[in-house]
Design an enzyme around this catalytic site. Structure first.
Site, PDB file in Angstrom:
ATOM      1  N   PHE A   1     112.425  14.558 -35.138  1.00 47.44           N
ATOM      2  CA  PHE A   1     113.155  13.580 -35.840  1.00 47.44           C
ATOM      3  C   PHE A   1     114.774  14.142 -36.351  1.00 47.44           C
ATOM      4  O   PHE A   1     115.598  14.038 -36.155  1.00 47.44           O
ATOM      5  CB  PHE A   1     112.460  13.035 -37.055  1.00 47.44           C
ATOM      6  CG  PHE A   1     113.202  12.499 -38.435  1.00 47.44           C
ATOM      7  CD1 PHE A   1     114.306  11.437 -37.850  1.00 47.44           C
ATOM      8  CD2 PHE A   1     113.017  12.458 -39.455  1.00 47.44           C
ATOM      9  CE1 PHE A   1     114.860  10.555 -38.770  1.00 47.44           C
ATOM     10  CE2 PHE A   1     113.574  11.711 -40.459  1.00 47.44           C
ATOM     11  CZ  PHE A   1     114.574  10.850 -40.029  1.00 47.44           C
TER      12      PHE A   1
ATOM     13  N   ASP B   1     111.565  22.288 -27.121  1.00 45.83           N
ATOM     14  CA  ASP B   1     110.444  21.462 -27.746  1.00 45.83           C
ATOM     15  C   ASP B   1     109.330  21.553 -26.745  1.00 45.83           C
ATOM     16  O   ASP B   1     109.382  21.377 -25.633  1.00 45.83           O
ATOM     17  CB  ASP B   1     111.002  19.861 -27.996  1.00 45.83           C
ATOM     18  CG  ASP B   1     110.480  19.415 -29.299  1.00 45.83           C
ATOM     19  OD1 ASP B   1     109.084  19.107 -29.179  1.00 45.83           O
ATOM     20  OD2 ASP B   1     110.951  19.048 -30.302  1.00 45.83           O
TER      21      ASP B   1
ATOM     22  N   ASP C   1     106.917  26.301 -25.521  1.00 44.85           N
ATOM     23  CA  ASP C   1     106.310  26.450 -26.890  1.00 44.85           C
ATOM     24  C   ASP C   1     106.892  27.793 -27.317  1.00 44.85           C
ATOM     25  O   ASP C   1     106.697  28.842 -26.766  1.00 44.85           O
ATOM     26  CB  ASP C   1     104.948  26.326 -26.556  1.00 44.85           C
ATOM     27  CG  ASP C   1     103.893  26.631 -27.756  1.00 44.85           C
ATOM     28  OD1 ASP C   1     104.569  26.923 -28.609  1.00 44.85           O
ATOM     29  OD2 ASP C   1     102.962  26.039 -27.605  1.00 44.85           O
TER      30      ASP C   1
ATOM     31  N   LEU D   1     110.158  34.326 -26.176  1.00 39.41           N
ATOM     32  CA  LEU D   1     111.533  33.682 -25.613  1.00 39.41           C
ATOM     33  C   LEU D   1     112.419  34.392 -24.844  1.00 39.41           C
ATOM     34  O   LEU D   1     113.442  33.857 -24.506  1.00 39.41           O
ATOM     35  CB  LEU D   1     112.148  32.956 -26.778  1.00 39.41           C
ATOM     36  CG  LEU D   1     111.367  31.984 -27.604  1.00 39.41           C
ATOM     37  CD1 LEU D   1     111.893  31.838 -29.003  1.00 39.41           C
ATOM     38  CD2 LEU D   1     111.384  30.590 -26.925  1.00 39.41           C
TER      39      LEU D   1
ATOM     40  N   LYS E   1     117.909  38.264 -33.977  1.00 43.83           N
ATOM     41  CA  LYS E   1     118.287  39.744 -33.858  1.00 43.83           C
ATOM     42  C   LYS E   1     118.981  40.059 -32.631  1.00 43.83           C
ATOM     43  O   LYS E   1     120.060  40.869 -32.616  1.00 43.83           O
ATOM     44  CB  LYS E   1     116.887  40.464 -34.221  1.00 43.83           C
ATOM     45  CG  LYS E   1     117.115  41.805 -34.153  1.00 43.83           C
ATOM     46  CD  LYS E   1     115.785  42.452 -34.758  1.00 43.83           C
ATOM     47  CE  LYS E   1     115.436  43.832 -34.281  1.00 43.83           C
ATOM     48  NZ  LYS E   1     115.034  44.280 -33.329  1.00 43.83           N
TER      49      LYS E   1
ATOM     50  N   ALA F   1     114.203  25.877 -41.373  1.00 50.31           N
ATOM     51  CA  ALA F   1     113.848  24.501 -42.007  1.00 50.31           C
ATOM     52  C   ALA F   1     112.494  24.831 -42.773  1.00 50.31           C
ATOM     53  O   ALA F   1     111.533  24.580 -42.190  1.00 50.31           O
ATOM     54  CB  ALA F   1     113.763  23.421 -41.034  1.00 50.31           C
TER      55      ALA F   1
ATOM     56  N   TYR G   1     100.457  23.787 -43.105  1.00 55.57           N
ATOM     57  CA  TYR G   1     101.730  23.507 -43.306  1.00 55.57           C
ATOM     58  C   TYR G   1     102.328  24.088 -44.414  1.00 55.57           C
ATOM     59  O   TYR G   1     103.477  24.910 -44.040  1.00 55.57           O
ATOM     60  CB  TYR G   1     101.900  21.952 -43.442  1.00 55.57           C
ATOM     61  CG  TYR G   1     103.282  21.454 -43.230  1.00 55.57           C
ATOM     62  CD1 TYR G   1     104.051  21.391 -42.040  1.00 55.57           C
ATOM     63  CD2 TYR G   1     103.989  21.044 -44.664  1.00 55.57           C
ATOM     64  CE1 TYR G   1     105.421  21.190 -42.211  1.00 55.57           C
ATOM     65  CE2 TYR G   1     105.422  20.516 -44.299  1.00 55.57           C
ATOM     66  CZ  TYR G   1     106.212  20.612 -43.098  1.00 55.57           C
ATOM     67  OH  TYR G   1     107.320  20.085 -43.137  1.00 55.57           O
TER      68      TYR G   1
ATOM     69  N   LYS H   1     104.776  27.490 -43.735  1.00 52.96           N
ATOM     70  CA  LYS H   1     106.284  27.564 -44.262  1.00 52.96           C
ATOM     71  C   LYS H   1     106.403  28.545 -45.027  1.00 52.96           C
ATOM     72  O   LYS H   1     107.436  29.316 -44.965  1.00 52.96           O
ATOM     73  CB  LYS H   1     106.712  26.033 -44.846  1.00 52.96           C
ATOM     74  CG  LYS H   1     106.464  24.837 -43.931  1.00 52.96           C
ATOM     75  CD  LYS H   1     107.704  24.998 -42.947  1.00 52.96           C
ATOM     76  CE  LYS H   1     107.816  23.915 -42.093  1.00 52.96           C
ATOM     77  NZ  LYS H   1     108.814  23.935 -40.900  1.00 52.96           N
TER      78      LYS H   1
ATOM     79  N   THR I   1     112.620  13.006 -45.774  1.00 53.08           N
ATOM     80  CA  THR I   1     113.536  12.415 -45.283  1.00 53.08           C
ATOM     81  C   THR I   1     113.413  11.440 -44.341  1.00 53.08           C
ATOM     82  O   THR I   1     112.049  11.231 -43.505  1.00 53.08           O
ATOM     83  CB  THR I   1     114.390  13.616 -44.528  1.00 53.08           C
ATOM     84  OG1 THR I   1     114.764  14.466 -45.418  1.00 53.08           O
ATOM     85  CG2 THR I   1     115.762  13.023 -43.707  1.00 53.08           C
TER      86      THR I   1
END
Ligand code: UDP
Length: 320
Positions: A12, A32, A57, A62, A115, A124, A155, A159, A185
């Site tokens: 979103f 995503d 994922d 990465l 880095k 976020a 969750y 976070k 939001t």
């Protein structure tokens, strides 16, 4: 032209950010894995030569995938399931391990990219780090009141762990990192089946079926319209002075959930009745951001009223 990596770019808030950067003429790499994001959110961008969609994922390394793209100016981490409603197929309650890993291994992998490529980094985070707060409104300095192993913990603690990891990297490696804490939001392109209060109430009101308020509806939330949120996030990543800072982003207009149900019923002209159901475990009683810091540091505060934002959101739900 900046090069920007957005993890969770089909979600979103992530998809709105992809659009914003593309509109400015920047180059976007959107990652995503679509477990809760939706490719429909980014379909209009797929033909744009500055937009690169990578279905991947972030809990996998990465380094190799991103080895050919050279330096990155910004890395933004918005990749995580975010809905606590167990009835939704997109809820983090149904993806407990994925949620924990996106907010641990995923954060680690993205920080390593930032880095290596000397990027500015934005994590976020969420108002959920405050748990069921004993202080209201919640300033960034409040440490929170979180159940470390309840249903929401995957969750909340994920976070919190990511916040610690982000600042660990900053302290050890001097990364140009900041943390934003996003409060509730809503708006166009939110997932219609995400089980959040606003989406559920609009779905139910439009269908003239009962509007399900959990508990007695006296619990409060403060809802921020997506355009205001996107502007706040853009300011947070753009401003150099935000490095090393934690910033609440949200709308301090606090409302009772039963009042949200009543407003949506009235605005949709619905014949739905409002029914009360069991309150989920650890559902926070109050939530309201203290945005003094965002005002001072970013010169930002929301400008779109709940009524105006809901009008746009109801229109989106009716027309799509
Ligand atoms: N809620 C509700 N009915 C629903 C969905 C949510 O009454 O169908 C309540 C939920 O229990 C919470 C509030 O609305 O008190 C906001 O829930 P949401 O899932 O939108 O976000 P949260 O702030 O809890 O993460």
């Amino acid at each position: 032209m900046l090069k920007v990596l957005i993890a969770g770019g089909a979600g979103f808030i992530g998809s709105h950010l992809c659009k914003k950067f593309i509109e400015r003429g920047d180059s976007v790499y959107c990652i995503d894995n679509l477990i809760t994001g939706d490719k429909n959110n980014i379909i209009p961008l797929l033909d744009n030569p500055n937009f690169n969609y990578l279905e991947y994922d972030i809990t996998n390394s990465l380094v190799e995938m991103l080895s050919k793209i050279g330096d990155l100016d910004y890395v933004l981490h918005l990749a995580s399931p975010a809905s606590p409603n167990k009835n939704s197929p997109r809820s983090y309650i149904n993806f407990p391990i994925e949620t924990l890993l996106a907010n641990s291994l995923g954060t680690y992998n993205l920080l390593n990219i930032a880095k290596e490529k000397q990027s500015r980094f934005l994590f976020a985070s969420t108002s959920e780090v405050y748990g069921n707060p004993e202080v209201t409104p919640q300033p960034e300095s409040y440490f929170g009141n979180v159940n470390p192993n309840g249903v929401r913990s995957v969750y909340d603690e994920g976070k919190r762990f990511s916040e610690a990891m982000t600042f660990g990297y900053r302290r050890k490696f001097g990364i140009d990192a900041r943390i934003i804490r996003i409060f509730n939001t809503y708006g166009p392109f939110m997932q219609k089946d995400d089980g959040r209060a606003v989406s559920e109430f609009i779905n139910q009101a439009i269908a003239n079926v009962p509007i399900t308020v959990f508990g007695d509806g006296q619990q409060t939330r403060s809802f921020c319209y997506i355009d205001d949120m996107v502007e706040g996030i853009m300011k947070a990543i753009e401003a150099k002075e935000t490095a090393g800072e934690v910033i609440n982003l949200g709308n301090p207009d606090e409302r009772k959930i039963s009042d949200i149900a009543a407003i949506i019923k009235q605005m949709t002209g619905s014949s739905s009745e409002v029914v009360f159901q069991e309150l989920p475990q650890d559902d926070p009683k109050v939530r309201k951001p203290d945005i003094t810091k965002a005002k001072e540091l970013l010169g930002w505060e929301p400008t779109i009223s709940l009524e105006e934002g809901l009008k746009q959101t109801i229109l989106y739900f009716r027309n799509t």
